[in-house]
Structures are given as C-alpha cells and as structure tokens.
Design a protein around this motif. Structure first.
Motif, PDB file in Angstrom:
ATOM      1  N   ASP A 198       0.738  -1.238  -0.104  1.00 50.98           N
ATOM      2  CA  ASP A 198      -0.028   0.001  -0.049  1.00 50.98           C
ATOM      3  C   ASP A 198       0.856   1.402  -0.145  1.00 50.98           C
ATOM      4  O   ASP A 198       1.403   1.538   1.204  1.00 50.98           O
ATOM      5  CB  ASP A 198      -0.861   0.017   1.199  1.00 50.98           C
ATOM      6  N   TRP A 199       0.936   1.791  -1.149  1.00 49.47           N
ATOM      7  CA  TRP A 199       1.772   2.927  -1.485  1.00 49.47           C
ATOM      8  C   TRP A 199       1.338   4.325  -0.833  1.00 49.47           C
ATOM      9  O   TRP A 199       1.950   5.248  -0.360  1.00 49.47           O
ATOM     10  CB  TRP A 199       2.233   3.093  -2.695  1.00 49.47           C
TER      11      TRP A 199
ATOM     12  N   ARG B 162       7.108   7.422   8.284  1.00 52.52           N
ATOM     13  CA  ARG B 162       6.166   6.891   7.364  1.00 52.52           C
ATOM     14  C   ARG B 162       6.765   5.671   6.310  1.00 52.52           C
ATOM     15  O   ARG B 162       5.998   4.650   6.414  1.00 52.52           O
ATOM     16  CB  ARG B 162       5.616   8.081   6.247  1.00 52.52           C
ATOM     17  N   VAL B 163       7.621   5.925   5.819  1.00 58.57           N
ATOM     18  CA  VAL B 163       8.360   5.085   4.844  1.00 58.57           C
ATOM     19  C   VAL B 163       8.879   3.584   5.584  1.00 58.57           C
ATOM     20  O   VAL B 163       8.424   2.597   5.095  1.00 58.57           O
ATOM     21  CB  VAL B 163       9.574   5.525   4.035  1.00 58.57           C
TER      22      VAL B 163
ATOM     23  N   PRO C  73      -2.117   0.145  -5.235  1.00 59.01           N
ATOM     24  CA  PRO C  73      -2.762   1.034  -4.231  1.00 59.01           C
ATOM     25  C   PRO C  73      -2.086   2.076  -3.870  1.00 59.01           C
ATOM     26  O   PRO C  73      -1.003   2.249  -3.281  1.00 59.01           O
ATOM     27  CB  PRO C  73      -2.969   0.184  -3.229  1.00 59.01           C
ATOM     28  N   GLY C  74      -2.332   3.396  -4.429  1.00 56.12           N
ATOM     29  CA  GLY C  74      -1.572   4.811  -4.366  1.00 56.12           C
ATOM     30  C   GLY C  74      -0.412   4.870  -5.204  1.00 56.12           C
ATOM     31  O   GLY C  74       0.288   6.005  -4.884  1.00 56.12           O
ATOM     32  N   ALA C  75      -0.295   4.115  -6.055  1.00 60.34           N
ATOM     33  CA  ALA C  75       0.918   4.277  -7.039  1.00 60.34           C
ATOM     34  C   ALA C  75       0.676   3.844  -8.306  1.00 60.34           C
ATOM     35  O   ALA C  75      -0.005   2.979  -8.733  1.00 60.34           O
ATOM     36  CB  ALA C  75       2.263   3.753  -6.132  1.00 60.34           C
TER      37      ALA C  75
ATOM     38  N   SER D  23      -0.098   8.165  -7.008  1.00 61.54           N
ATOM     39  CA  SER D  23      -1.260   8.253  -7.743  1.00 61.54           C
ATOM     40  C   SER D  23      -2.550   8.254  -6.991  1.00 61.54           C
ATOM     41  O   SER D  23      -2.807   7.548  -5.971  1.00 61.54           O
ATOM     42  CB  SER D  23      -1.272   7.050  -8.755  1.00 61.54           C
ATOM     43  N   GLU D  24      -3.306   9.121  -7.556  1.00 65.01           N
ATOM     44  CA  GLU D  24      -4.739   9.544  -6.775  1.00 65.01           C
ATOM     45  C   GLU D  24      -5.611   8.160  -7.358  1.00 65.01           C
ATOM     46  O   GLU D  24      -6.555   7.663  -6.706  1.00 65.01           O
ATOM     47  CB  GLU D  24      -5.270  10.393  -7.207  1.00 65.01           C
ATOM     48  N   VAL D  25      -5.453   7.686  -8.780  1.00 64.35           N
ATOM     49  CA  VAL D  25      -6.274   6.774  -9.473  1.00 64.35           C
ATOM     50  C   VAL D  25      -6.069   5.493  -8.871  1.00 64.35           C
ATOM     51  O   VAL D  25      -7.127   4.623  -8.640  1.00 64.35           O
ATOM     52  CB  VAL D  25      -6.053   6.772 -10.868  1.00 64.35           C
ATOM     53  N   ALA D  26      -4.706   4.994  -8.487  1.00 63.71           N
ATOM     54  CA  ALA D  26      -4.602   3.616  -8.463  1.00 63.71           C
ATOM     55  C   ALA D  26      -5.202   2.975  -6.900  1.00 63.71           C
ATOM     56  O   ALA D  26      -5.264   3.935  -5.974  1.00 63.71           O
ATOM     57  CB  ALA D  26      -3.008   3.283  -8.441  1.00 63.71           C
TER      58      ALA D  26
END
Length: 187
Positions: A23-24, A44-45, A155-157, A184-187
């Motif tokens: 989960d990016w 975070r990372v 997810p997120g990337a 990425s907002e889309v993934a």
C-alpha cells in the motif's frame, strides 16, 4: 558511442523490494522541509515498508527527500510523491552518444526493451500500459522523454519502467533503462 551490458542482479533486488510494498498510500506525504518533515517522511516509509534510513543521525533540515535501505541492500531515494532506486542500473546502456549515433542507441534500446519488460513482469505482473513514449495517452510531462514505457498500478501508486529517449542536444547524451514509483490518486 560506448555501451555496457551489466548483470540484472541490482534490478532484480530493487524490483523485488518495490513489489513487496502493498500500500503505497502510506508512504506519501506533504513536500515539506525541515527536521520534523524529514523525520515524518522516514517514519512513514519505515512503517509502510520496513526499510531503514541510510543515515539516521545526519538529517539535513533543508531537504525534503531521504535515502532508505531495503533488506536486500537497495538504496531508495524517497520523495514526498516518488521513490527512485539509487542502485546502479543493470542491463544495457549507452553513453557518450554522438548526435549521428542516436539511431544506433535507439536500436539498442529497442533490442533490449523486451528483456527489461520481462524482468519487470516477473516481479510486478502484467502492466496496464505498454507503448512508445510518444503515445498521446501519456501525460505531457512524460511524453517524448521516454522511448518505451510500461506502467503498473498499485494502491496509491504507479510503477513506471522506461527506456530513456536520447536527445542530440542533451549535455551528456546517455540512454538506458530505469524505473520509479509515483504517487497516484487513481490507483
């Protein structure tokens, strides 16, 4: 033009490291500078990936990026919205390309692209996009800068595998393959 062919070991490790992040969205954050922002980025990372900071005690407060080391010893440069493996690139590359040698460099990229794409597929599965770097579906900021491009969604990337497009007016003309992860907002 000079070329080199390296073993794929570095890319194998880095691609496997990137594949393990499920989960990016947990990695990304605001593009802030200062000690607190870098500490937040590293925290975070580390929490999302298990990677460790390469220089935990030496935080430069003017930066908004940081390097982290994976269990496979890949150094990843982490930005608030991207991750770039800093390990030496594997595979084929060309450098010191004279303007009249650009077609030869492009031929080399074309010849070695299928191998790079197969390597990435072993780690990331089938991409959602594979095509030339001038495809009109590619956002303007990327179009023309890549000779080949493949994109995987997570997810997120977005994970991008690409072959650079050598240009005759570049200060140091080189060509090869790379890959990066972008928020990425889309993934």
């Amino acid at each position: 033009m000079r070329t080199q062919q390296r073993l794929s070991d570095d890319d194998e490790r880095a691609m496997a490291d990137l594949a393990e992040v499920s989960d990016w969205k947990r990695v990304w954050g605001p593009p802030e500078t200062g000690l607190d922002a870098i500490r937040a980025l590293v925290s975070r990372v580390t929490a999302a990936t298990g990677w460790r900071p390469w220089a935990p005690g030496n935080i430069d407060p003017t930066r908004y990026t940081w390097g982290l080391v994976t269990p496979r010893q890949t150094v990843m440069l982490v930005l608030p919205d991207a991750v770039l493996p800093e390990s030496p690139r594997s595979g084929w590359s060309a450098y010191e390309i004279a303007p009249d040698e650009i077609p030869d460099a492009e031929d080399g990229l074309d010849e070695h692209w299928p191998g790079q794409l197969e390597l990435a597929r072993r780690h990331w599965g089938d991409p959602v996009f594979v095509g030339p770097g001038n495809d009109p579906r590619i956002p303007g900021e990327w179009r023309g800068r890549r000779r080949h491009l493949a994109v995987w969604l997570r997810p997120g990337a977005e994970i991008h595998l690409y072959a650079t497009q050598p240009e005759p007016d570049a200060a140091t003309v080189a060509a090869g393959f790379g890959y990066s992860v972008y928020a990425s907002e889309v993934a």
